[in-house]
Design a protein around this motif. Sequence first.
Motif, PDB file in Angstrom:
ATOM      1  N   ASP A  28     -28.007 -60.703 -31.281  1.00  0.00           N
ATOM      2  CA  ASP A  28     -27.161 -59.522 -31.359  1.00  0.00           C
ATOM      3  C   ASP A  28     -27.256 -58.894 -32.750  1.00  0.00           C
ATOM      4  O   ASP A  28     -27.357 -59.588 -33.766  1.00  0.00           O
ATOM      5  N   GLY A  29     -27.224 -57.565 -32.790  1.00  0.00           N
ATOM      6  CA  GLY A  29     -27.064 -56.846 -34.039  1.00  0.00           C
ATOM      7  C   GLY A  29     -28.206 -56.964 -35.031  1.00  0.00           C
ATOM      8  O   GLY A  29     -27.986 -56.886 -36.237  1.00  0.00           O
ATOM      9  N   GLN A  30     -29.451 -57.108 -34.559  1.00  0.00           N
ATOM     10  CA  GLN A  30     -30.565 -57.365 -35.466  1.00  0.00           C
ATOM     11  C   GLN A  30     -31.195 -56.097 -36.050  1.00  0.00           C
ATOM     12  O   GLN A  30     -31.720 -56.127 -37.153  1.00  0.00           O
ATOM     13  N   PHE A  31     -31.153 -54.971 -35.338  1.00  0.00           N
ATOM     14  CA  PHE A  31     -31.983 -53.824 -35.700  1.00  0.00           C
ATOM     15  C   PHE A  31     -31.145 -52.599 -36.059  1.00  0.00           C
ATOM     16  O   PHE A  31     -30.232 -52.220 -35.327  1.00  0.00           O
ATOM     17  N   ASP A  32     -31.502 -51.964 -37.191  1.00  0.00           N
ATOM     18  CA  ASP A  32     -30.789 -50.745 -37.559  1.00  0.00           C
ATOM     19  C   ASP A  32     -31.417 -49.500 -36.936  1.00  0.00           C
ATOM     20  O   ASP A  32     -30.838 -48.419 -37.000  1.00  0.00           O
ATOM     21  N   LEU A  33     -32.583 -49.637 -36.308  1.00  0.00           N
ATOM     22  CA  LEU A  33     -33.147 -48.587 -35.469  1.00  0.00           C
ATOM     23  C   LEU A  33     -33.682 -49.212 -34.191  1.00  0.00           C
ATOM     24  O   LEU A  33     -34.561 -50.083 -34.237  1.00  0.00           O
ATOM     25  N   VAL A  34     -33.126 -48.787 -33.078  1.00  0.00           N
ATOM     26  CA  VAL A  34     -33.589 -49.225 -31.751  1.00  0.00           C
ATOM     27  C   VAL A  34     -34.316 -48.036 -31.139  1.00  0.00           C
ATOM     28  O   VAL A  34     -33.717 -46.994 -30.873  1.00  0.00           O
ATOM     29  N   TRP A  35     -35.617 -48.208 -30.906  1.00  0.00           N
ATOM     30  CA  TRP A  35     -36.518 -47.108 -30.543  1.00  0.00           C
ATOM     31  C   TRP A  35     -37.045 -47.343 -29.134  1.00  0.00           C
ATOM     32  O   TRP A  35     -37.653 -48.376 -28.847  1.00  0.00           O
ATOM     33  N   ILE A  46     -32.416 -44.485 -30.314  1.00  0.00           N
ATOM     34  CA  ILE A  46     -33.142 -43.286 -29.881  1.00  0.00           C
ATOM     35  C   ILE A  46     -33.793 -43.578 -28.533  1.00  0.00           C
ATOM     36  O   ILE A  46     -34.619 -44.489 -28.423  1.00  0.00           O
ATOM     37  N   ILE A  47     -33.412 -42.825 -27.528  1.00  0.00           N
ATOM     38  CA  ILE A  47     -33.984 -42.952 -26.183  1.00  0.00           C
ATOM     39  C   ILE A  47     -34.685 -41.637 -25.858  1.00  0.00           C
ATOM     40  O   ILE A  47     -34.044 -40.583 -25.803  1.00  0.00           O
ATOM     41  N   VAL A  48     -35.982 -41.689 -25.660  1.00  0.00           N
ATOM     42  CA  VAL A  48     -36.749 -40.529 -25.199  1.00  0.00           C
ATOM     43  C   VAL A  48     -37.304 -40.907 -23.834  1.00  0.00           C
ATOM     44  O   VAL A  48     -38.044 -41.897 -23.716  1.00  0.00           O
ATOM     45  N   PHE A  97     -37.680 -33.764 -19.698  1.00  0.00           N
ATOM     46  CA  PHE A  97     -38.059 -34.657 -20.797  1.00  0.00           C
ATOM     47  C   PHE A  97     -36.897 -34.662 -21.781  1.00  0.00           C
ATOM     48  O   PHE A  97     -36.626 -33.651 -22.435  1.00  0.00           O
ATOM     49  N   SER A  98     -36.197 -35.775 -21.853  1.00  0.00           N
ATOM     50  CA  SER A  98     -34.922 -35.803 -22.542  1.00  0.00           C
ATOM     51  C   SER A  98     -34.931 -36.738 -23.750  1.00  0.00           C
ATOM     52  O   SER A  98     -35.590 -37.789 -23.732  1.00  0.00           O
ATOM     53  N   ILE A  99     -34.192 -36.348 -24.774  1.00  0.00           N
ATOM     54  CA  ILE A  99     -33.911 -37.232 -25.901  1.00  0.00           C
ATOM     55  C   ILE A  99     -32.409 -37.425 -25.959  1.00  0.00           C
ATOM     56  O   ILE A  99     -31.634 -36.455 -25.826  1.00  0.00           O
ATOM     57  N   ILE A 100     -32.010 -38.682 -26.105  1.00  0.00           N
ATOM     58  CA  ILE A 100     -30.598 -39.041 -26.237  1.00  0.00           C
ATOM     59  C   ILE A 100     -30.482 -39.994 -27.430  1.00  0.00           C
ATOM     60  O   ILE A 100     -31.201 -40.995 -27.486  1.00  0.00           O
ATOM     61  N   THR A 101     -29.630 -39.682 -28.383  1.00  0.00           N
ATOM     62  CA  THR A 101     -29.452 -40.539 -29.541  1.00  0.00           C
ATOM     63  C   THR A 101     -27.969 -40.835 -29.745  1.00  0.00           C
ATOM     64  O   THR A 101     -27.100 -40.073 -29.313  1.00  0.00           O
ATOM     65  N   CYS A 102     -27.699 -41.947 -30.404  1.00  0.00           N
ATOM     66  CA  CYS A 102     -26.313 -42.306 -30.711  1.00  0.00           C
ATOM     67  C   CYS A 102     -26.312 -43.343 -31.819  1.00  0.00           C
ATOM     68  O   CYS A 102     -27.365 -43.840 -32.229  1.00  0.00           O
TER      69      CYS A 102
END
Length: 308
Positions: free
Chosen positions: A152-159, A188-190, A299-304
């Motif tokens: 859990d909680g390992q990555f500061d950017l999940v791509w 970031i979800i593309v 074609f969607s990008i969703i970020t949070c």
Amino acid sequence: MATSVSINSKSEGVVGIGREVLQKGIAELYDESSGMWEDIWGDHMHHGYYDSHLPASISDHRSAQIHMIEQSLSFAGFDNENSLKIPKNIVDVGCGIGGSSRYLARKYGAKCQGITLSPIQAQRSQELANAQGLGDNVSFQVADALQQPFPDGQFDLVWSMESGEHMPDKAKFVKELIRVASPGGTIIIVTWCHRDLSPSEDSLQPQEKELLKKICDAYYLPDWCSTPDYVKLLQSLNMEDIKFADWSEYVAPFWPAVVRSALTWKGLTSLLRSGWKTIKGALAMPLMIEGYKKNLIKFSIITCKKPE
């Protein structure tokens, strides 16, 4: 096959097959096709982004793929001038042959781990990283995005660049992305989505469902969802700074370019050597173009951000 489903419900997968069979098909498709793709298109197995900086007439579509990465980072709020925004630990979920992983590792001096269902992709990704002097910072493994082998909680950017469309359980997929993100980390979800439903609609039209079914059969895709489905899920999980956009107009030149590359002598000979799954995927490329033209495919990008 239902194409508009509750994102919180588990999909039965493409044409009703189970998750294990679906994953096996995905792995075999990319085992077959990745070498051909790399030979013709290079490191990045995703759409290009075409705008005023990279017009539709561009001949170097690989530059458009890099532009896609940069636009995605910019949309998510990353700024090279702000050291607090520079990610140091990154996961690339559905990494292909590792193009994004290596690019992000070089850009940020970050550690990056990529996962894929394809053993061929994982092996080739590591070979390329080692050859480019990135072997100490970048690693790859075969793993399920719905059961990631990370704490859990390992990555500061999940791509996640164009992997969500392969996930048979969208809710579990998103929850795993959140689980491995560090507090304050960015996701970031593309991904490919179907069009938004109007308030009066319960589902897509029958002819739309039929077109998506043909695409699903070719590319081993489970049920599709809409961008609002992702957004509602992220809201229900208390994510912060949720942003989304439809980038369909910016990727329009991509599939016609892929079709043209497949019709070259190099493309045709590579295709014939690759295997039936790859050939079936190539034959479905005009269906993707049709889906975009009919505004069915988005074609969607969703970020949070994950709360601190």
